[in-house]
Design a protein around this motif. Structure first.
Motif, short mmCIF file in Angstrom:
data_model
loop_
_atom_site.label_atom_id
_atom_site.label_comp_id
_atom_site.label_asym_id
_atom_site.label_seq_id
_atom_site.Cartn_x
_atom_site.Cartn_y
_atom_site.Cartn_z
N UNK A 1 2.99 10.50 -9.36
CA UNK A 1 1.87 10.26 -10.79
C UNK A 1 1.31 11.93 -10.61
N UNK A 2 0.83 11.98 -9.69
CA UNK A 2 0.08 13.25 -9.50
C UNK A 2 1.00 14.65 -9.48
N UNK B 1 1.82 14.79 -13.02
CA UNK B 1 0.69 15.49 -13.90
C UNK B 1 0.50 16.86 -13.66
N UNK C 1 1.47 6.83 -6.61
CA UNK C 1 0.26 7.76 -6.88
C UNK C 1 0.58 9.13 -6.83
N UNK C 2 1.15 9.48 -5.58
CA UNK C 2 1.56 10.86 -5.39
C UNK C 2 2.52 11.26 -6.40
N UNK D 1 2.16 1.91 -3.40
CA UNK D 1 1.12 2.34 -4.23
C UNK D 1 0.90 3.99 -4.00
N UNK D 2 0.79 4.03 -2.87
CA UNK D 2 0.61 5.62 -2.29
C UNK D 2 1.66 6.28 -2.97
N UNK E 1 0.78 -1.17 -0.19
CA UNK E 1 0.12 0.18 -0.04
C UNK E 1 1.10 1.26 -0.05
#
Lengths: 84, 425
Positions: free
Chosen positions: B355-356, B359, B352-353, B348-349, B345
């Protein structure tokens, strides 16, 4: 007790999915064809080419100067933080 | 900060201006060709890649596995469930063609997914030519015949506002073309060359009908989604149209793995001379035969057909899995090591951060690029009679608009001069 941890895990998973959705939404944002670009097209037609080019050039240069100023301030701030 | 004439800040400002103008001119040369492609609802292609490849083979177009993936990706990301979306999709898809003469047709071949037709206006158009070189200007515009054996009733009444049903055009050579109306006939003002002729628009899947378009008054003109320069006006002497309000009955149900034969391509070109303008209209008729259910089988892998792509894996044949653990052989060595870590987890977190953040950074870059291309945005005409009058009004032979524009330019220049003078004494 276990249920509490499971709910924490579930909360984290939902947060991750929200972050991923936000990332996808940000990636899908495009400016070409937006309403603002369309309005600028109308503005160019109304003002005429010379006035529009002059106006937008002034705006761009002002933005550039502002960004440059903030960049210099940022560099100065980092200099004060660094020990050497 | 005190700024003197010889200060480095002054030099940097001047250099920044020069850089901004230079960069904007570079970006402006590419901004006009940029295409914004949004992602709509994602659906899976009915029939899979096998149907896509079968359709391509029947159309005489060879696709490599990568091209097949690109085409399937295009189909699966481009869906529409309404008329405006259909027009938008066709417009965007049309822009995928290689650059060149914009008067040429958009695509080389049009293939339709039979199953998609059953969902009404949900059609998936395949743009094979978008991934190949060259044009074929004789590309036919498919006019889809919903059923091989269609039974319908016609009442022969003329089409009027508020009607709904099916338009059936019967050409003099006996061909019958079927078009589905999208709900009721709507009245939409249509501007053609600045002249409002009050055309009525009827939407059909492969294009739309306009009543009174192209100065053909009291006649129906069919315009294609794919080629903005192709329109067909059905002149009375070449055929007749009628409206059927009864349900179309089909005795054949398309299956997902059907093979579509494109044949009976008839090109009829006729000319009409109206309003001192010579127009050439071309009618394309294609009958798409839907045979009995055929289970598509591909005994010949792609790498045996084209030696140039022999090293590429056939997408239909799955990669080998010797030990039967569900993981292909080429990934077996990494499956046990990476699987646990990737599913953590925390990892993954963090990903994700990251990737954000990525972006956001790319978004800022796109926004900055857009800001730089603002001076190069093309002018859009304002459809306002008062404004057009203002632009062309003259006093004593001199245009008012030019004078006002000149005064505004001089005033703005003087204001900028005063500001810069104050900042940089």
């Amino acid at each position: 007790m276990i249920g509490f941890f499971l709910s924490i895990v579930e909360l984290i998973k939902q947060t991750i999915s929200v972050i991923i959705n936000t990332t996808d939404r940000i990636d899908s944002i495009t400016f070409d064809g937006s309403a603002f670009a369309e309005w600028l097209g109308y503005a160019r037609y109304a003002m005429g080419d010379p006035l529009y080019i002059l106006f937008t050039s002034v705006i761009l240069i002002s933005i550039g100067v502002t960004l440059w100023t903030y960049l210099l301030k940022g560099i100065g701030y980092i200099r004060t933080i660094l020990p050497w | 900060m005190h700024i003197t004439k010889n200060s480095i800040f002054r030099k940097v400002v001047i250099l920044s201006m020069a850089v901004l103008v230079f960069v904007s001119s570079l970006l402006g040369s590419t901004a006009s060709t940029a295409n914004a492609v949004g992602v709509d609802t994602v659906v899976k292609l009915a029939g899979g890649k096998a149907v896509v490849r079968a359709l391509a083979e029947k159309a005489g177009v060879a696709l490599s596995p990568k091209q097949l993936d690109n085409v399937v990706d295009l189909i699966e990301k481009k869906t529409f469930d309404g008329d405006q979306n259909a027009i938008d999709f066709a417009t965007k898809a049309n822009s995928l063609t290689p650059s060149g003469d914009s008067t040429k047709s958009g695509f080389k071949k049009y293939l339709l997914d039979p199953l998609a037709w059953l969902t009404g206006l949900d059609l998936i158009f395949l743009a094979i030519d978008a991934f190949q070189d060259g044009y074929d200007t004789s590309s036919p515009v498919p006019i889809y015949k919903q059923c091989v054996k269609a039974q319908y009733k016609t009442n022969g009444s003329p089409i009027s506002i508020g009607d709904s049903g099916y338009i059936i055009y019967t050409a003099n050579n006996g061909d019958k073309l079927l078009y589905v109306l999208n709900g009721t006939v709507q009245m939409e003002p249509y501007l053609l060359g600045g002249e409002d002729i009050g055309a009525v628009t009827v939407i059909s899947p492969s294009g739309w009908w306009e009543y009174g378009a192209n100065h053909n008054e009291e006649l129906w003109t069919f315009k294609s989604y794919f080629d903005t320069y192709t329109s067909v006006t059905f002149m009375p002497e070449y055929g007749s149209w009628s409206l059927s309000t009864d349900e179309i009955v089909c005795d054949y149900t398309p299956q997902a793995d059907d093979v579509v034969n494109i044949n009976n391509v008839n090109t009829t070109t006729y000319n009409n001379f109206q309003n001192n303008t010579y127009n050439t209209n071309t009618t394309y008729n294609i009958e798409i035969d839907l045979p009995d259910v055929i289970n598509y089988a591909d005994p010949t892998p792609w790498n045996e057909v084209d030696p140039n792509i022999a090293d590429e894996v056939d997408p239909v044949v799955p990669p080998p899995d010797t030990d039967g653990d569900g993981v292909t052989d080429d990934k077996d060595s990494d499956a046990d090591k990476g699987g646990f870590l990737e599913n953590l987890l925390a990892i993954v977190t963090l990903m994700a951060i990251f990737d954000l953040l990525k972006a956001v950074i790319f978004y800022l870059a796109r926004m900055f690029e857009f800001i730089l291309t603002i001076p190069l945005i093309e002018a859009k005409p304002i459809d306002n009679v008062a404004f057009e009058w203002f632009r062309t009004a003259e006093i004593v032979g001199v245009e008012i608009y030019s004078i006002i524009s000149l005064l505004a330019t001089v005033g703005l220049s003087f204001a900028v001069y005063k500001v810069v003078r104050r900042l940089l004494p």
